[in-house]
Design a protein around this motif. Structure first.
Motif, PDB file in Angstrom:
ATOM      1  N   ALA A  30       1.986  -5.301  14.263  1.00 51.89           N
ATOM      2  CA  ALA A  30      -0.309  -5.017  13.533  1.00 51.89           C
ATOM      3  C   ALA A  30       0.038  -4.698  12.437  1.00 51.89           C
ATOM      4  N   ALA A  31       1.079  -3.784  11.681  1.00 50.62           N
ATOM      5  CA  ALA A  31       0.243  -3.541  10.329  1.00 50.62           C
ATOM      6  C   ALA A  31       0.706  -4.987   9.315  1.00 50.62           C
TER       7      ALA A  31
ATOM      8  N   THR B  71      -0.556  -6.824   6.477  1.00 50.05           N
ATOM      9  CA  THR B  71       0.393  -6.596   5.222  1.00 50.05           C
ATOM     10  C   THR B  71      -0.400  -8.439   4.855  1.00 50.05           C
ATOM     11  N   VAL B  72       0.803  -8.850   5.422  1.00 49.01           N
ATOM     12  CA  VAL B  72       1.252 -10.404   5.296  1.00 49.01           C
ATOM     13  C   VAL B  72      -0.639 -10.758   5.096  1.00 49.01           C
ATOM     14  N   ARG B  73      -1.409 -10.762   5.753  1.00 51.50           N
ATOM     15  CA  ARG B  73      -2.615 -11.955   5.920  1.00 51.50           C
ATOM     16  C   ARG B  73      -3.319 -11.503   4.576  1.00 51.50           C
ATOM     17  N   ASP B  74      -3.648  -9.596   4.735  1.00 51.09           N
ATOM     18  CA  ASP B  74      -4.657  -9.906   3.484  1.00 51.09           C
ATOM     19  C   ASP B  74      -4.002  -8.970   2.384  1.00 51.09           C
TER      20      ASP B  74
ATOM     21  N   ALA C 124       7.022  -0.438   5.219  1.00 50.90           N
ATOM     22  CA  ALA C 124       7.259   0.567   5.834  1.00 50.90           C
ATOM     23  C   ALA C 124       7.587  -0.280   7.094  1.00 50.90           C
ATOM     24  N   SER C 125       6.384  -0.524   8.174  1.00 57.23           N
ATOM     25  CA  SER C 125       6.032  -0.797   9.023  1.00 57.23           C
ATOM     26  C   SER C 125       7.248  -2.296   9.101  1.00 57.23           C
TER      27      SER C 125
END
Length: 584
Positions: free
Chosen positions: A133-134, A138-141, A313-314
């Motif tokens: 989810a993290a 990150t990728v989307r926003d 990190a995720s």
């Protein structure tokens, strides 16, 4: 618990590049729209400066009106372009995250079973939920915001330079402190967020295992000990979160304190340059407005840099699953023989202490072999070696002369099935749960498999095969879940079955009926049964007695009874001390 590996920074950067390169067209469209929106936003301050200069020069009202309408048009264009840029950006982000989730599931399913068991549920659960989810966020926003806000900052500072180079130099007054703060933060944040993720995984594992073993905890009066253990894990996670919070509490105040400095510097230096006739009033006002506009994208960059560290990190934890060596893709051709042979097999777990000591055993095709012995003798460990889940430390376990662990995993699972007393019921219909073993099976075949294992309860379900199972739906008891697993076994139709106390949750009468029903279906197949009820051993062709990690006796039930060894003692003890063996 063994924590799964974590990808390094190089691997994370490469994965991000691959993620964006996989959909170049969408990335180009999003970048183009955002760039156009940023350029449209640059026009308004410049036009406002032109209005000021025109008014100072005594321009007519109509000229000012035209410039005002141009500002309105630019603002409208910027809003529309940003709307479409965000729309296409989110579409790209959702596609990228969907691909990442599918890849994660694929990598996880390719993990060796032994690795999954050693890692525990907490680490994988955290990576598959919190970390994915993290990364999606990150990728989307985060990444698009940082890239585009950085580009917008470049355009804004470039516009100040175009107004006048001296004003452009003054505009950089607040950047040194911001640069040093970001550099200080980035050097510390990655390790801190990785530690926070690991602590979260350990806490999840502690809570999950306590919840799953709640009855055992209560029966053994371990409640206080498990509470103390949970508090220890919570304390460890709280310490890591305090560390990341301490970094943010330094980072944000420092960078935010530098926002007003460039604007103040432009106004002071602009006034000086204006008095000397080096710039116009409109240029000074436009430069101040540009720097005022720069605060918002600069805030976004700095805010999302913190989120990016968490996301990266995720991503490192998600990618780490792929660094585990997958199950080897062995020989494509299955061995001609079905004979299982164990020669000198020794096995030890992580502590290095041997659990099995030089096991020698031959299981003939179509034979029914029962393995009995006291708890801790190594019965389940031997079953795992025979199924190819673990490899012996020394010695060999072969089928048809080929090492079991060298077989292609799909081929091995088609040939050998291990059923334990731990059974999982997937969320979905009863039909879905059964078809995991045979995707092409008809409803008639599914019902026949349920009848074979004596699952009479299936006929009483409100919607039959369409009945939903799992959390929030119809929940199966332990005995029903075992019968469901045995029905899957019937549908899978392997030639070698290893039953590790597969009927342990059933009451003796139901277990006996189920075993007899299975016996008719399993004719001609090799069956290895870890027997906790000696009736299973009585019905087997041969019985292997395992004690202390060694095979101490091997033979048929009558032969072992005549030998009057440990098996005979077990049998008499199980039958309440009777020495009568005539029924055997």
């Amino acid at each position: 618990m063994t924590i799964l590996p974590v990808a390094d920074r190089k691997g994370v950067r490469r994965a991000l590049v691959d993620l964006f390169a996989a959909d170049r067209r969408a990335v180009a469209v999003v970048l183009g729209l955002h760039t156009a929106a940023s350029i449209s936003g640059l026009a308004a301050p410049w036009l406002l400066g032109k209005i000021i200069d025109e008014v100072v020069a005594g321009a007519s009202a109509s000229a000012v009106d035209r410039l005002t309408l141009a500002i309105a048009g630019c603002v409208l264009a910027q809003g529309l372009l940003q709307r479409f840029a965000q729309y296409y950006g989110h579409r790209f982000g959702e596609r990228a995250v969907a691909g990442l989730r599918e890849d994660f599931v694929h990598r996880t399913l390719n993990l060796p079973v032994s690795v999954v068991e050693r890692a525990g549920t907490g680490d994988l659960a955290t990576r598959s939920s919190v970390d994915v989810a993290a990364v999606g966020n990150t990728v989307r926003d985060v990444v698009p915001v940082i890239v585009l806000a950085s580009a917008q900052l470049g355009l804004l500072f470039g516009a100040v330079f175009l107004l006048h180079p001296l004003l452009g130099l003054v505009a950089f007054a607040g950047l040194p402190s911001t640069f040093l703060a970001v550099r200080w933060y980035l050097r510390r944040a990655s390790a801190a967020y990785l530690a926070e993720g690991a602590a979260s995984a350990e806490l999840t594992d502690a809570l999950t295992t306590t919840a799953e073993g709640a009855r055992a905890v209560e029966a053994l009066r371990l409640t206080e000990a498990r509470i103390a253990f949970g508090r220890q894990r919570i304390g460890a996670q709280w310490a890591t979160r305090r560390r990341t919070l301490a970094l943010r509490s330094v980072f944000f105040p420092v960078v935010e304190s530098g926002h007003a400095l460039p604007v103040a510097a432009i106004l002071l230096a602009g006034g000086y340059f204006l008095n000397r006739g080096m710039v116009t009033l409109g240029a000074v006002v436009a430069a101040a407005l540009y720097l005022q506009q720069a605060i918002e994208p600069l805030d976004r960059v700095l805010q999302w840099v913190e989120q990016a560290q968490r996301g990266f990190a995720s991503l490192a934890r998600v990618l780490g699953v792929g660094q585990v060596t997958p199950e080897p893709r062995g020989a494509a051709e299955a061995p001609a023989s079905r004979e299982l042979v164990v020669r000198g097999a020794r096995f030890s777990y992580s502590d290095g202490h041997d659990v099995l000591h030089g096991i020698d055993l031959e299981v003939r095709p179509g034979e029914r072999l029962a393995i009995v012995g006291p708890s801790g003798a190594g019965k389940s460990t031997l079953a795992r070696l025979l199924a190819g889940i673990d490899a012996p430390r020394s010695g060999t376990v072969t089928i048809g002369g080929c090492p079991v662990t060298d077989l292609d995993p799909a081929e091995r699972r088609r040939r050998i099935a291990l059923i334990t007393q731990e059974h999982h019921v997937f969320i979905g219909s009863l039909r879905d749960n059964l078809r995991f073993a045979a995707p092409d099976a008809t409803d008639g075949q599914l019902q026949s498999a349920l009848d074979t294992v004596g699952a009479d309860w299936a006929g009483e379900l409100p919607e039959g095969l369409d009945t939903r199972l799992g959390d929030g739906a119809h929940e199966l008891g332990a005995a029903e879940a075992q019968q469901l697993a045995l029905a899957r076994l019937v549908l899978a139709d392997p030639h070698t079955l290893i039953l590790d106390e597969a009927t342990a949750a059933l009451d003796p009468t139901t277990a006996r009926r189920t075993e007899r029903a299975l016996a008719a279906v399993l004719t001609g197949r090799t069956v290895i049964a870890i027997a906790h009820r000696l009736n299973t051993a009585h019905d087997a062709d041969r019985v292997a007695v395992l004690d202390g990690g060694r095979v101490t006796e091997l033979g048929s039930h009558p032969e072992l009874m005549r030998a009057n060894g440990s098996y005979a003692q077990l049998w008499r003890s199980w039958h309440g001390g009777s020495s009568n063996t005539g029924a055997c």
